[in-house]
Design a protein around this motif. Structure first.
Motif, PDB file in Angstrom:
ATOM      1  N   SER A   1       0.851  -1.330  -0.094  1.00  0.00           N
ATOM      2  CA  SER A   1       0.003   0.271   0.020  1.00  0.00           C
ATOM      3  C   SER A   1       1.116   1.522   0.041  1.00  0.00           C
ATOM      4  N   GLU A   2       1.854   0.947   0.745  1.00  0.00           N
ATOM      5  CA  GLU A   2       2.713   1.961   0.874  1.00  0.00           C
ATOM      6  C   GLU A   2       3.546   2.722  -1.040  1.00  0.00           C
ATOM      7  N   LEU A   3       3.801   1.585  -0.855  1.00  0.00           N
ATOM      8  CA  LEU A   3       4.878   2.218  -2.513  1.00  0.00           C
ATOM      9  C   LEU A   3       3.324   2.484  -3.696  1.00  0.00           C
ATOM     10  N   ILE A   4       2.308   1.537  -3.276  1.00  0.00           N
ATOM     11  CA  ILE A   4       1.799   2.308  -4.439  1.00  0.00           C
ATOM     12  C   ILE A   4       1.599   4.009  -4.333  1.00  0.00           C
TER      13      ILE A   4
ATOM     14  N   ILE B   1      -7.152   8.230  -9.968  1.00  0.00           N
ATOM     15  CA  ILE B   1      -6.455   6.689 -10.586  1.00  0.00           C
ATOM     16  C   ILE B   1      -6.583   5.677  -9.334  1.00  0.00           C
ATOM     17  N   ASP B   2      -6.787   4.057 -10.130  1.00  0.00           N
ATOM     18  CA  ASP B   2      -6.911   3.388  -9.009  1.00  0.00           C
ATOM     19  C   ASP B   2      -6.202   2.189  -9.738  1.00  0.00           C
ATOM     20  N   SER B   3      -5.058   1.228  -8.883  1.00  0.00           N
ATOM     21  CA  SER B   3      -4.150   0.937  -8.980  1.00  0.00           C
ATOM     22  C   SER B   3      -3.920  -0.463  -8.187  1.00  0.00           C
ATOM     23  N   GLY B   4      -4.051  -1.439  -8.835  1.00  0.00           N
ATOM     24  CA  GLY B   4      -3.258  -2.678  -7.873  1.00  0.00           C
ATOM     25  C   GLY B   4      -1.955  -2.678  -8.239  1.00  0.00           C
ATOM     26  N   GLY B   5      -0.844  -3.313  -6.735  1.00  0.00           N
ATOM     27  CA  GLY B   5      -0.067  -3.684  -7.691  1.00  0.00           C
ATOM     28  C   GLY B   5       0.510  -4.754  -6.194  1.00  0.00           C
ATOM     29  N   ASN B   6       1.288  -5.584  -6.215  1.00  0.00           N
ATOM     30  CA  ASN B   6       2.050  -6.914  -5.650  1.00  0.00           C
ATOM     31  C   ASN B   6       3.133  -6.643  -5.327  1.00  0.00           C
ATOM     32  N   TYR B   7       3.276  -7.211  -3.461  1.00  0.00           N
ATOM     33  CA  TYR B   7       4.637  -7.615  -3.160  1.00  0.00           C
ATOM     34  C   TYR B   7       4.507  -8.416  -2.569  1.00  0.00           C
ATOM     35  N   HIS B   8       5.723  -9.152  -3.388  1.00  0.00           N
ATOM     36  CA  HIS B   8       5.845 -10.606  -2.938  1.00  0.00           C
ATOM     37  C   HIS B   8       4.429 -11.433  -2.547  1.00  0.00           C
TER      38      HIS B   8
ATOM     39  N   LEU C   1      -7.514  -0.924   5.262  1.00  0.00           N
ATOM     40  CA  LEU C   1      -7.630  -0.867   6.443  1.00  0.00           C
ATOM     41  C   LEU C   1      -7.362  -2.267   6.912  1.00  0.00           C
ATOM     42  N   ALA C   2      -6.219  -2.531   8.228  1.00  0.00           N
ATOM     43  CA  ALA C   2      -5.993  -3.382   8.491  1.00  0.00           C
ATOM     44  C   ALA C   2      -6.499  -3.168  10.508  1.00  0.00           C
ATOM     45  N   ILE C   3      -7.846  -4.435  10.175  1.00  0.00           N
ATOM     46  CA  ILE C   3      -8.129  -4.423  11.975  1.00  0.00           C
ATOM     47  C   ILE C   3      -7.869  -4.756  13.086  1.00  0.00           C
ATOM     48  N   THR C   4      -7.536  -3.891  14.118  1.00  0.00           N
ATOM     49  CA  THR C   4      -6.947  -4.050  15.473  1.00  0.00           C
ATOM     50  C   THR C   4      -7.790  -4.047  16.401  1.00  0.00           C
ATOM     51  N   ASP C   5      -7.783  -4.731  17.745  1.00  0.00           N
ATOM     52  CA  ASP C   5      -8.213  -4.513  18.884  1.00  0.00           C
ATOM     53  C   ASP C   5      -8.920  -2.949  18.995  1.00  0.00           C
ATOM     54  N   ALA C   6      -8.058  -2.388  18.722  1.00  0.00           N
ATOM     55  CA  ALA C   6      -8.441  -0.964  19.379  1.00  0.00           C
ATOM     56  C   ALA C   6      -9.300   0.023  18.167  1.00  0.00           C
ATOM     57  N   GLY C   7      -9.284  -0.450  17.301  1.00  0.00           N
ATOM     58  CA  GLY C   7     -10.278   0.271  15.584  1.00  0.00           C
ATOM     59  C   GLY C   7      -8.617  -0.387  14.531  1.00  0.00           C
ATOM     60  N   TYR C   8      -8.336   0.588  13.989  1.00  0.00           N
ATOM     61  CA  TYR C   8      -7.610   0.045  12.687  1.00  0.00           C
ATOM     62  C   TYR C   8      -6.436   0.776  12.439  1.00  0.00           C
ATOM     63  N   GLU C   9      -5.676   0.384  11.875  1.00  0.00           N
ATOM     64  CA  GLU C   9      -4.397   1.039  11.109  1.00  0.00           C
ATOM     65  C   GLU C   9      -4.476   1.154   9.578  1.00  0.00           C
ATOM     66  N   MET C  10      -4.384   2.413   8.915  1.00  0.00           N
ATOM     67  CA  MET C  10      -4.581   2.910   7.557  1.00  0.00           C
ATOM     68  C   MET C  10      -3.469   2.434   7.232  1.00  0.00           C
ATOM     69  N   PHE C  11      -3.427   1.473   5.558  1.00  0.00           N
ATOM     70  CA  PHE C  11      -1.683   1.811   4.671  1.00  0.00           C
ATOM     71  C   PHE C  11      -2.012   2.229   4.115  1.00  0.00           C
ATOM     72  N   GLY C  12      -0.729   2.950   3.807  1.00  0.00           N
ATOM     73  CA  GLY C  12      -0.608   3.764   2.911  1.00  0.00           C
ATOM     74  C   GLY C  12      -1.922   4.872   2.733  1.00  0.00           C
ATOM     75  N   ASP C  13      -1.111   5.742   4.105  1.00  0.00           N
ATOM     76  CA  ASP C  13      -2.852   7.026   3.896  1.00  0.00           C
ATOM     77  C   ASP C  13      -2.383   8.270   3.296  1.00  0.00           C
ATOM     78  N   ARG C  14      -1.683   8.863   2.885  1.00  0.00           N
ATOM     79  CA  ARG C  14      -1.381   9.702   2.412  1.00  0.00           C
ATOM     80  C   ARG C  14      -1.603   9.919   0.978  1.00  0.00           C
ATOM     81  N   GLY C  15      -2.203  11.590   0.618  1.00  0.00           N
ATOM     82  CA  GLY C  15      -2.305  11.826  -0.702  1.00  0.00           C
ATOM     83  C   GLY C  15      -4.252  11.515  -0.810  1.00  0.00           C
ATOM     84  N   ARG C  16      -4.746  12.061   0.264  1.00  0.00           N
ATOM     85  CA  ARG C  16      -6.513  11.500   0.588  1.00  0.00           C
ATOM     86  C   ARG C  16      -6.680  13.022  -0.131  1.00  0.00           C
ATOM     87  N   GLY C  17      -6.585  13.517  -0.113  1.00  0.00           N
ATOM     88  CA  GLY C  17      -6.978  15.073  -1.304  1.00  0.00           C
ATOM     89  C   GLY C  17      -7.178  14.987  -2.001  1.00  0.00           C
TER      90      GLY C  17
END
Length: 395
Positions: A177-180, A243-250, A373-389
Motif C-alpha cells: 500500500s505504501e509503495l502504491i 487513479i486506481d491501481s493494484g500492485g503486487n508485493y511478494h 485498513l488492517a483490523i486491530t483490537d482498538a480499531g484499525y491501522e490504515m496502510f498508505g494513508d497519504r494523498g487522500r485530498g
C-alpha cells in the motif's frame, strides 16, 4: 523425481494446522488438494515458482502446482511441481515431507497426486479441491483413478484459513500500500497538461516497478469521463484525475485510489471530495475487532443517503490479501458476484479490508477514495494513508 532432503528440510508447516484441521472437519474433508496459485503459495509459506509467475501455459498444457494436505497429518503432506522446481528445492528446501518436482502439465501433475493419495491411504477419502482452479482434464484423471473418492469444495475452508493475516503478511500488505501510494503521488506530480491516459498509465507502471512492485493494473479517468480504460484522451487544465491501481508485493495485493487535479481545485471539487471522505470516515469509525462488518456498512450508507450527491455515489468494502476480494466477504454481489456471508460476523484483529466510496458526478467526473485498513483490537491501522485530498498535477 521425488526429492526428500530430510537433513535440510524445515519441519514445521508455515500455517496454522490446527485451524485448517478444524475447518476441514467442519467441511467433512479428509485431505485437500490445493491447486490455485494463491493457496499453494500460502500453504508453501510464500513460495511460488518464478518461471510461471506471469503465464501458466506451456506447450499443450499448463503449470499446475499442487499442495496435498491430510487432516491431522502434516507429515503426509506433499508438493507437486514442475521439473525445474527441483533446483528451487535444493537451494531452499520446501517444508513438505514429499516433493514431486516432475511435471510439465496438468495430467502428469494429477497422476502424481493420485500416487501420493494412494500412498497415504486416502485414495477413497473425501478430497477437497478448488473447482475454479482445477482444470477439467486434471479433475477427470483424479476421478477416473480414485474410484472410491468423493470430491468436495475446499474453497471456503482455505478462504477462512487465510482470513486473519500473520504479522509477516500484514507487513507485506502495508508495504504494498505504501509503495502504491508513493507511485501514484509521484505519477500525478509528474504529469502535465496534454499527457494521454496511455502515457499516464505507463508512467505509473514504471513508478511501481522501480519501487519493487509487480504492476497489476491501473484504472484511470480524466475530466468528466467515467471511462477508466486506457485511451488517447489527454489531461487538460482544471480537470480531475482518478487513479486506481493494484500492485503486487511478494504475492500480496495493494489496491488504492487517489485523486489529482491539474491546477487548483475549486470550491465545488473540494466539497465533492469532502463528501466522499465523510462517507469513508463514517465507515472507519465503526471498524474494530469484535464489531460486525454490517456496522460500518450501515454507518457509511447512512451518511451516503444524506449526501447531496447520493444519487450517483456508491459505497463498497471487501476483504483483501493474496487476492483483491477475499474473506471477510461483507457485501453481496456488489460489484463482484459473491454473497456477503461475513456482514453480520465479528471482524477479527488481523483481517484486512478495502473501503471505497465512488462518486460518478455527471459534470465533474469520477471522484473516488479507496483505502486499506488492517483490523486491530482498538480499531484499525490504515496502510498508505497519504494523498487522500486533491493532489496537484504538473509540479
Amino acid at each position: 523425481m521425488n526429492i526428500n532432503p530430510a537433513e535440510k528440510r524445515p519441519t514445521v508447516p508455515p500455517f496454522d494446522t490446527a485451524k485448517l484441521d478444524r475447518l476441514m472437519e467442519e467441511a467433512g474433508i479428509d485431505v485437500i488438494v490445493a491447486t490455485s496459485k494463491h493457496n499453494t503459495q500460502y500453504l508453501m509459506g510464500g513460495y511460488k515458482f518464478i518461471f510461471f509467475a506471469a503465464m501458466d501455459a506451456i506447450g499443450h498444457s499448463r503449470y499446475l502446482p499442487m499442495l496435498i494436505y491430510e487432516k491431522g497429518a502434516p507429515d503426509h503432506s506433499a508438493y507437486v511441481g514442475n521439473r525445474m522446481e527441483g533446483a528451487e528445492h535444493q537451494n531452499n528446501p520446501f517444508w513438505t515431507p514429499a516433493v514431486h518436482a516432475a511435471t510439465w502439465g496438468t495430467q502428469d501433475a494429477a497422476g502424481l497426486a493420485v500416487e501420493h493419495l494412494k500412498k497415504i491411504g486416502k485414495a477413497g477419502g473425501r478430497i477437497g479441491i478448488e473447482p475454479a482452479f482445477l482444470p477439467c482434464d486434471a479433475r477427470d484423471l483424479l476421478a477416473s483413478r480414485l474410484e472410491g473418492a468423493r470430491f468436495a469444495d475446499a474453497t471456503h475452508a482455505l478462504e477462512r484459513l487465510r482470513a486473519v493475516k500473520t504479522p509477516d503478511e500484514l507487513a507485506k500488505l502495508r508495504r504494498a500500500s505504501e509503495l502504491i501510494t508513493d507511485a501514484m503521488l509521484a505519477t500525478i506530480g509528474a504529469i502535465r497538461a496534454g499527457a494521454m491516459k496511455t502515457e499516464i498509465i505507463e508512467q505509473l507502471r514504471r513508478e511501481e516497478t522501480n519501487r519493487g512492485l509487480h504492476f497489476e493494473y491501473c484504472l484511470l479517468t480524466l475530466g468528466s469521463s467515467h471511462n477508466r480504460a486506457a485511451s488517447p484522451q489527454a489531461w487538460a487544465e482544471g480537470e480531475v484525475l482518478s487513479i486506481d491501481s493494484g500492485g503486487n508485493y511478494h504475492g500480496y495485493i495493494g489496491d488504492l485510489c487517489r485523486m489529482g487535479v491539474l491546477g487548483e481545485p475549486d470550491a465545488e471539487l473540494e466539497d465533492l471530495l469532502a463528501e466522499v471522505g465523510s462517507i469513508q470516515q463514517a465507515a472507519f469509525a465503526r471498524v474494530r475487532a469484535g464489531a460486525a462488518g454490517s456496522e460500518m456498512i450501515e454507518a457509511a450508507e447512512a451518511v451516503l443517503k444524506a449526501s447531496p450527491s447520493a444519487a450517483f455515489t456508491d459505497f463498497f468494502c471487501h476483504g483483501m490479501g493474496l487476492i483483491s476480494h477475499e474473506a471477510p466477504f461483507l457485501m453481496t454481489n456488489h460489484p463482484v458476484a459473491y454473497e456477503g456471508i461475513d456482514a453480520h460476523r465479528p471482524l477479527e484483529a488481523g483481517m484486512v479490508i478495502s473501503v471505497e466510496t465512488t462518486m460518478l458526478h455527471p459534470k465533474r467526473g469520477f471522484i473516488k477514495l479507496e483505502d486499506t485498513l488492517a483490523i486491530t483490537d482498538a480499531g484499525y491501522e490504515m496502510f498508505g494513508d497519504r494523498g487522500r485530498g486533491w493532489n496537484r498535477g504538473g509540479l
